[in-house]
Design a protein around this motif. Structure first.
Motif, PDB file in Angstrom:
ATOM      1  N   LEU A  54       0.296  -1.434   0.032  1.00 13.25           N
ATOM      2  CA  LEU A  54       0.248  -0.060  -0.428  1.00 13.25           C
ATOM      3  C   LEU A  54       1.084   1.710  -0.293  1.00 13.25           C
ATOM      4  N   GLY A  76      -3.682  -4.908   1.177  1.00 15.75           N
ATOM      5  CA  GLY A  76      -3.931  -3.870   1.326  1.00 15.75           C
ATOM      6  C   GLY A  76      -4.621  -3.933   1.386  1.00 15.75           C
ATOM      7  N   ALA A  77      -5.775  -2.520   2.212  1.00 17.28           N
ATOM      8  CA  ALA A  77      -7.243  -2.000   1.893  1.00 17.28           C
ATOM      9  C   ALA A  77      -7.008  -0.454   1.011  1.00 17.28           C
ATOM     10  N   GLY A  78      -6.457   0.434   1.584  1.00 20.17           N
ATOM     11  CA  GLY A  78      -6.062   1.488   1.012  1.00 20.17           C
ATOM     12  C   GLY A  78      -5.033   1.303  -0.051  1.00 20.17           C
ATOM     13  N   LEU A 101      -8.146  -7.629   7.142  1.00 16.58           N
ATOM     14  CA  LEU A 101      -7.578  -7.203   8.029  1.00 16.58           C
ATOM     15  C   LEU A 101      -8.201  -6.250   8.878  1.00 16.58           C
ATOM     16  N   ARG A 239      -5.742   7.561   7.345  1.00 12.57           N
ATOM     17  CA  ARG A 239      -5.202   7.725   7.453  1.00 12.57           C
ATOM     18  C   ARG A 239      -4.254   8.787   7.728  1.00 12.57           C
ATOM     19  N   HIS A 286       1.896   2.672  12.034  1.00  9.34           N
ATOM     20  CA  HIS A 286       1.104   2.002  10.975  1.00  9.34           C
ATOM     21  C   HIS A 286       1.011   0.446  11.306  1.00  9.34           C
ATOM     22  N   SER A 289      -2.492  -4.116  11.167  1.00 13.69           N
ATOM     23  CA  SER A 289      -3.207  -4.538  10.584  1.00 13.69           C
ATOM     24  C   SER A 289      -2.107  -5.427  10.788  1.00 13.69           C
ATOM     25  N   ARG A 295      -1.411 -10.381   8.151  1.00 11.28           N
ATOM     26  CA  ARG A 295      -0.817 -10.061   7.015  1.00 11.28           C
ATOM     27  C   ARG A 295      -0.670 -11.566   6.453  1.00 11.28           C
ATOM     28  N   MET A 298      -3.455 -11.479   4.016  1.00 10.63           N
ATOM     29  CA  MET A 298      -3.585 -10.153   3.082  1.00 10.63           C
ATOM     30  C   MET A 298      -2.638 -11.151   1.703  1.00 10.63           C
TER      31      MET A 298
HETATM   32  C1  DGY Z   1      -4.426  -0.667   4.454  1.00  6.57           C
HETATM   33  O1  DGY Z   1      -4.484  -2.150   4.521  1.00  6.57           O
HETATM   34  O2  DGY Z   1      -4.972  -0.271   4.102  1.00  6.57           O
HETATM   35  C2  DGY Z   1      -4.707  -1.097   6.234  1.00  6.57           C
HETATM   36  O3  DGY Z   1      -3.708   0.299   6.080  1.00  6.57           O
HETATM   37  C3  DGY Z   1      -2.884  -1.558   6.377  1.00  6.57           C
HETATM   38  O4  DGY Z   1      -2.332  -1.922   8.172  1.00  6.57           O
END
Ligand code: DGY
Length: 327
Positions: A54, A76-78, A101, A239, A286, A289, A295, A298
């Protein structure tokens, strides 16, 4: 089937990359530090897939250099570091790993919230400095969590998981504010929708769970901080740029809000120097997650997206699904 050529920007936990090696021709950067733009530009050329994390800067220039790229799988999600519009224009699918996550990030959010409310990190420092000289009725007082009001901004998967913990575990009243569609589960939990203004004025705790975009950048700023109670605590695991960091530092310094607990910062990984001297802020690097299980999940999800894509299946989490429709 021809084996796709994949560039992976760093090693990932678990065994997912073994599966990727069995399926594709993988070029992997062995280092775990931040990948530079130059390395990305050099390595995306001729690759059909990119597995990035990410924080990797997959901007318009990188996408322009990617002459064969078909899919970007974001660990990552973001995905705000990926120029999704540029990818979409080139017909490149972008995928991410939400869901993997959710619970871990919600756990950390509650941990940060409690740490700030009950001054746990401050107390840890105090004890380590051998300054503790005895229990007292007014010694190290914080704020209760149980039964208080939590405002959740962004009632997606993570916001809903936090609300669930707050309502079921701590009998909190939950207000939420969300501009998009909310998770169906949120309705059943008994959380109540509120305007941003009402939520900020009424909440004892405010927790941020929105993605970073033009609408959410600096959502918490000098003006919105003024709406919060002097006893309120802000928690941010979304964020860094959702909060105006300077405005927050001033509000904490002048005790206009009681405390904050942050996992994310503007311009990461630059040290948030203004926040460092303040005792009423908990700072985490940070890691919301960062559990082994999450992890690895993911990594499985990010690899599966590439395997699915080249096996003719629709990956589970497309960010720009319009690209799939055009195929
Ligand atoms: C995400 O996956 O966007 C998170 O910030 C990871 O911790």
């Amino acid at each position: 089937m021809k084996r796709p050529r994949v560039f992976v920007t760093r090693p990932l936990p678990g065994k997912a990359l073994e599966r990727l090696h069995a399926f594709a021709d993988v070029t992997m950067r062995e280092k775990e530090d931040i990948v530079s733009k130059e390395e990305l530009l050099d390595n995306v050329k001729g690759k059909e897939a990119l597995l990035c994390i990410l924080t990797d800067p997959v901007d318009g220039e990188v996408i322009a250099a990617a002459n064969q790229l078909k899919v970007i799988s974001n660990y990552g999600a973001g995905y705000e570091k990926i120029d999704v519009e540029a990818a979409t224009r080139k017909g490149i699918l972008v995928t991410n790993t939400p869901g993997a996550l959710t619970e871990t990030t919600a756990d950390t959010t509650m941990g940060l919230l409690i740490a700030a409310a009950r001054r746990i990190v401050e107390g840890d420092r105090y004890t380590r400095e051998c300054r503790y000289e005895g229990w007292g009725p007014s010694f190290f007082l914080g704020h209760d969590v149980y039964g208080k009001t939590l405002g959740v901004i962004g009632m997606g998967k993570i916001g809903t998981a936090v609300a669930k913990r707050a309502i079921r575990g701590f009998e909190m009243k939950v207000l939420y504010n969300d501009r998009g569609g909310i998770e169906p589960e949120a309705e059943k939990l008994g959380a109540r929708s509120a305007s941003l203004e009402e939520l900020l004025k009424e909440s004892d705790f405010v927790s941020l769970h929105v993605p970073l975009n033009a609408q959410t950048k600096n959502l918490i700023n000098e003006e919105t901080l003024k709406l919060m109670k002097p006893s309120a605590i802000l928690v941010n695991t979304s964020r860094g740029n959702v909060v105006d960091q300077h405005a927050l530092a001033m509000a904490l310094k002048e005790k206009r809000i009681a405390a904050a607990a942050l996992d994310v910062y503007e311009d990461e990984p630059r040290c948030p120097v203004e926040l460092i001297p303040l005792p009423n802020v908990v700072l985490a690097p940070h890691i919301a997650s960062a559990s082994e299980e999450t992890r690895m999940r993911m990594a499985d999800m990010a690899v599966q997206a590439i395997v699915d894509f080249f096996s003719g299946k629709t990956p589970e989490n497309p960010v720009n699904p319009t690209v799939l429709k055009k195929k």
